[in-house]
Write an enzyme that holds these catalytic residues in place. Structure first.
Site, mmCIF file in Angstrom:
data_model
loop_
_atom_site.group_PDB
_atom_site.id
_atom_site.type_symbol
_atom_site.label_atom_id
_atom_site.label_comp_id
_atom_site.label_asym_id
_atom_site.label_seq_id
_atom_site.Cartn_x
_atom_site.Cartn_y
_atom_site.Cartn_z
ATOM 1 N N ASP A 12 0.104 4.287 -1.646
ATOM 2 C CA ASP A 12 1.241 4.503 -1.982
ATOM 3 C C ASP A 12 2.200 5.610 -1.414
ATOM 4 O OD1 ASP A 12 0.585 2.467 -4.000
ATOM 5 O OD2 ASP A 12 -0.220 4.280 -5.300
ATOM 6 N N LYS A 15 4.532 3.171 2.413
ATOM 7 C CA LYS A 15 4.484 2.107 3.575
ATOM 8 C C LYS A 15 5.550 1.138 3.790
ATOM 9 C CE LYS A 15 0.247 1.153 2.340
ATOM 10 N NZ LYS A 15 0.086 2.213 1.193
ATOM 11 N N GLY A 39 0.758 -2.593 -3.575
ATOM 12 C CA GLY A 39 2.148 -2.832 -4.241
ATOM 13 C C GLY A 39 3.137 -2.067 -3.259
ATOM 14 N N HIS A 40 3.969 -2.793 -2.561
ATOM 15 C CA HIS A 40 5.029 -2.000 -1.633
ATOM 16 C C HIS A 40 6.442 -2.113 -2.145
ATOM 17 C CE1 HIS A 40 1.775 -2.491 1.818
ATOM 18 N NE2 HIS A 40 1.429 -1.897 0.611
ATOM 19 N N GLN A 218 -3.063 -0.012 1.204
ATOM 20 C CA GLN A 218 -3.925 1.065 0.724
ATOM 21 C C GLN A 218 -3.949 2.333 1.846
ATOM 22 O OE1 GLN A 218 -5.742 -2.288 0.733
ATOM 23 N NE2 GLN A 218 -4.595 -2.533 -1.143
HETATM 24 P P1 GDP Z 1 3.325 1.848 -0.547
HETATM 25 O O1 GDP Z 1 2.345 1.227 -1.408
HETATM 26 O O2 GDP Z 1 2.670 2.930 0.322
HETATM 27 O O3 GDP Z 1 4.314 0.949 0.181
HETATM 28 O O4 GDP Z 1 4.235 2.785 -1.457
HETATM 29 P P2 GDP Z 1 4.804 2.259 -2.721
HETATM 30 O O5 GDP Z 1 5.734 1.389 -2.533
HETATM 31 O O6 GDP Z 1 3.669 1.789 -3.848
HETATM 32 O O7 GDP Z 1 5.338 3.744 -3.577
HETATM 33 C C1 GDP Z 1 6.200 4.492 -2.905
HETATM 34 C C2 GDP Z 1 7.373 4.817 -3.724
HETATM 35 O O8 GDP Z 1 8.077 5.807 -3.533
HETATM 36 C C3 GDP Z 1 8.243 3.627 -3.952
HETATM 37 O O9 GDP Z 1 8.727 3.546 -5.376
HETATM 38 C C4 GDP Z 1 9.526 4.011 -3.103
HETATM 39 O O10 GDP Z 1 10.783 3.600 -3.347
HETATM 40 C C5 GDP Z 1 9.407 5.414 -3.089
HETATM 41 N N1 GDP Z 1 9.828 6.287 -1.950
HETATM 42 C C6 GDP Z 1 9.537 6.113 -0.633
HETATM 43 N N2 GDP Z 1 9.958 7.094 0.169
HETATM 44 C C7 GDP Z 1 10.606 7.893 -0.636
HETATM 45 C C8 GDP Z 1 11.095 8.950 -0.552
HETATM 46 O O11 GDP Z 1 11.090 9.647 0.738
HETATM 47 N N3 GDP Z 1 11.509 9.954 -1.662
HETATM 48 C C9 GDP Z 1 11.424 9.341 -2.876
HETATM 49 N N4 GDP Z 1 11.987 9.989 -3.784
HETATM 50 N N5 GDP Z 1 10.869 8.076 -2.955
HETATM 51 C C10 GDP Z 1 10.557 7.361 -2.001
HETATM 52 P P1 IMO Z 2 -0.874 0.215 -1.600
HETATM 53 O O1 IMO Z 2 -0.964 -0.870 -0.401
HETATM 54 C C1 IMO Z 2 -2.898 2.799 -4.344
HETATM 55 C C2 IMO Z 2 -7.226 1.465 -5.451
HETATM 56 C C3 IMO Z 2 -7.515 1.031 -6.999
HETATM 57 C C4 IMO Z 2 -8.905 1.697 -7.024
HETATM 58 C C5 IMO Z 2 -9.484 1.172 -5.693
HETATM 59 C C6 IMO Z 2 -10.097 -0.207 -5.652
HETATM 60 O O2 IMO Z 2 0.186 -0.132 -2.514
HETATM 61 O O3 IMO Z 2 -0.957 1.452 -0.965
HETATM 62 P P2 IMO Z 2 -9.347 -2.790 -5.629
HETATM 63 O O4 IMO Z 2 -8.540 -3.403 -6.705
HETATM 64 O O5 IMO Z 2 -8.636 -2.297 -4.407
HETATM 65 O O6 IMO Z 2 -10.796 -2.990 -5.527
HETATM 66 O O7 IMO Z 2 -9.627 -1.032 -6.329
HETATM 67 O O8 IMO Z 2 -8.456 1.094 -4.868
HETATM 68 N N1 IMO Z 2 -5.978 0.652 -4.883
HETATM 69 C C7 IMO Z 2 -4.706 1.408 -4.483
HETATM 70 N N2 IMO Z 2 -4.202 2.495 -4.830
HETATM 71 N N3 IMO Z 2 -2.530 1.890 -3.552
HETATM 72 C C8 IMO Z 2 -2.787 0.609 -3.214
HETATM 73 O O9 IMO Z 2 -2.279 -0.145 -2.458
HETATM 74 C C9 IMO Z 2 -4.274 0.633 -3.797
HETATM 75 N N4 IMO Z 2 -4.860 -0.729 -3.850
HETATM 76 C C10 IMO Z 2 -6.221 -0.532 -4.238
HETATM 77 O O10 IMO Z 2 -6.464 1.787 -7.783
HETATM 78 O O11 IMO Z 2 -8.887 2.929 -7.066
HETATM 79 MG MG MG Z 3 1.694 1.076 -3.263
#
Ligand code: GDP
Ligand code: IMO
Ligand code: MG
Length: 417
Positions: A12, A15, A39-40, A218
């Site tokens: 999270d 990415k 979850g991106h 991840q």
């Molecule tokens: P990922 O799994 O690495 O793709 O990250 P996620 O999408 O799960 O979580 C990142 C969250 O932060 C998303 O809701 C993005 O829209 C948001 N986001 C990304 N970059 C920034 C930033 O620079 N500032 C803020 N406030 N939000 C951001």
């Molecule tokens: P993105 O790509 C954050 C965590 C789960 C749990 C551990 C194992 O959005 O960054 P799993 O279901 O993979 O066997 O769970 O990994 N986990 C993540 N945490 N972002 C993710 O993906 C994750 N994918 C798995 O919460 O701790």
């Molecule tokens: Mg994510």
């Protein structure tokens, strides 16, 4: 040059946002590991895209490839693909025929696995069947996309899988594997997506000498071998898995991505975790709620000790920092620079008991004064001095340049240096 965007923390890091942002310059965007545990979230103007399996390059109309290191849940993929087709005209998605599938019983087993652990030992998985699906891959039981061409082949594999797993499912009062239903579902799925399925050799040929962007899922600290085992995911998230998981034998530069603070969803060690109002404040302001499971993410200060480790195991050449804007209003911002001493080499990051037992002291943190709000988001030079000090401290500690600074979820809230 090809690039890889790899998470350096516990996932999270942003990415999806950054892959969308830089994908403009690439011909193909590739996922090489993980499944719909990822979850991106990508925000473009008034649209919010929540992608689990499909690479974020799809939003710019880029060709996207899911490599053999991905585990694919057919129902989930079909839903996500149809959702994206409503928003993007004719998305170009290729699925490696060598991908292993996640079936219903994997999700049942994921839940069973968690249910037999004491509460403090639970992993806190996403319950998407990821671990059991990779177990089957390593155990040479997986149904692969290429198997779906033949009813006999699916049936044959499913009958032996059933023999193996039904006694376990039954003993936990879970429904047994329904071979007829699964065969018919898989054949229907194959009918709907067979045009997307390709041999790896075709992708290699078509994208030879083209620019490829790899999208990690991840983060390094959740890597099966390098992370805090057993509180990890079941795939190798580090960049060295790219060649195996994509089957593309190409060179690439690794862009390591991290948030200006830390978050973790699920259980496991988190040395710089905040248990106070500041932690809650960051979670609220940063909207730190899991995309996949809607769980609240644990929050803490940025941990440079683990970040340095992540940079090393990923051979990171460039950095991207996201979400410093979330910290704008704090009067003090801290950075974890040591674990009781500076001997981070002695910390084994894959041994979670050791990490769990750490208790950090004041001198482990460098303190920065508030940087307040900023207006001009396009230039590094015009950022507040205190934020520049924060950035420079991180670069000096890691000895790697921060080339991308994201200061908001939108595309135009991004600084390239
Ligand atoms: P990922 O799994 O690495 O793709 O990250 P996620 O999408 O799960 O979580 C990142 C969250 O932060 C998303 O809701 C993005 O829209 C948001 N986001 C990304 N970059 C920034 C930033 O620079 N500032 C803020 N406030 N939000 C951001
Ligand atoms: P993105 O790509 C954050 C965590 C789960 C749990 C551990 C194992 O959005 O960054 P799993 O279901 O993979 O066997 O769970 O990994 N986990 C993540 N945490 N972002 C993710 O993906 C994750 N994918 C798995 O919460 O701790
Ligand atoms: Mg994510």
């Amino acid at each position: 040059m090809n690039k890889a965007v790899i998470g350096l923390q516990w996932g999270d890091e942003g990415k999806g946002k950054i892959v969308d942002f830089i994908s403009e310059d690439f011909d193909l965007v590739v996922r090489y590991q993980g499944g719909n545990n990822a979850g991106h979230t990508v925000i473009v103007d008034d649209d919010t895209y929540k992608l689990n399996l499909i690479p974020s390059g799809v939003i710019r109309g880029k060709k996207c490839f899911l490599g053999q290191g991905v585990v694919l849940d057919p129902n989930h993929f079909y839903t996500e693909y149809n959702q994206i087709r409503k928003k993007i005209d004719d998305p170009k998605i290729y699925l490696s025929s060598n991908i292993s599938l996640i079936l219903e019983y994997h999700k049942q087993l994921d839940i069973i696995n968690e249910s037999i652990l004491n509460s403090e030992k639970k992993i806190g998985t996403t319950s998407k069947g990821i671990g059991p699906a990779y177990q089957d891959k390593v155990g040479r039981k997986s149904i692969k996309l290429y198997d779906l061409k033949s009813r006999n082949r699916i049936e044959e594999k499913l009958y032996s899988i059933k023999k193996f797993y039904d006694p376990i499912l039954d003993s936990f009062n879970e429904s047994k594997i329904n071979v007829d239903q699964t065969v018919s579902d898989l054949l229907n799925f194959y009918d709907s997506v067979k045009e997307l399925i390709v041999d790896n050799s075709l992708i290699k040929k078509e994208f030879k000498n083209k620019k490829i962007l790899f999208e990690g899922a991840q983060g390094a600290l959740l890597d099966l071998d390098h992370g805090s085992y057993p509180y990890v995911t079941s795939s190798n998230t580090v960049s060295s898995n790219i060649v195996i998981g994509s089957a593309l034998q190409v060179e690439y530069i690794t862009v390591g991505i991290f948030k200006a603070y830390s978050t973790r969803v699920g259980n496991g060690p988190f040395p710089s975790e905040l248990f106070d109002d500041i932690g809650n404040y960051i979670a609220e302001k940063g909207l730190e709620i899991g995309t996949v499971t809607k769980r609240k993410r644990r929050c803490g200060w940025l941990d440079l000790v683990s970040l340095k480790y992540s940079c090393e195991i990923n051979r990171v050449k460039e950095l991207c920092m996201t979400k410093a804007d979330v910290l704008n209003d704090l009067s003090e911002i801290k950075l974890c620079k040591s674990y009781n001493s500076n001997k981070y080499e002695n910390i084994n990051f894959s041994e979670s008991d050791i990490l769990e037992s750490l208790s950090l002291v004041d001198s482990d943190f460098e303190v920065f004064q508030s940087w307040g709000n900023f207006n001009d988001l396009n230039k590094f030079e015009t950022l507040p001095d205190n934020l520049k000090k924060y950035i420079t401290y991180i670069e000096d500690y890691l000895n790697i340049p921060i080339k991308i600074i994201s200061l908001g979820p939108e595309r135009n809230q991004t600084i390239i240096r």
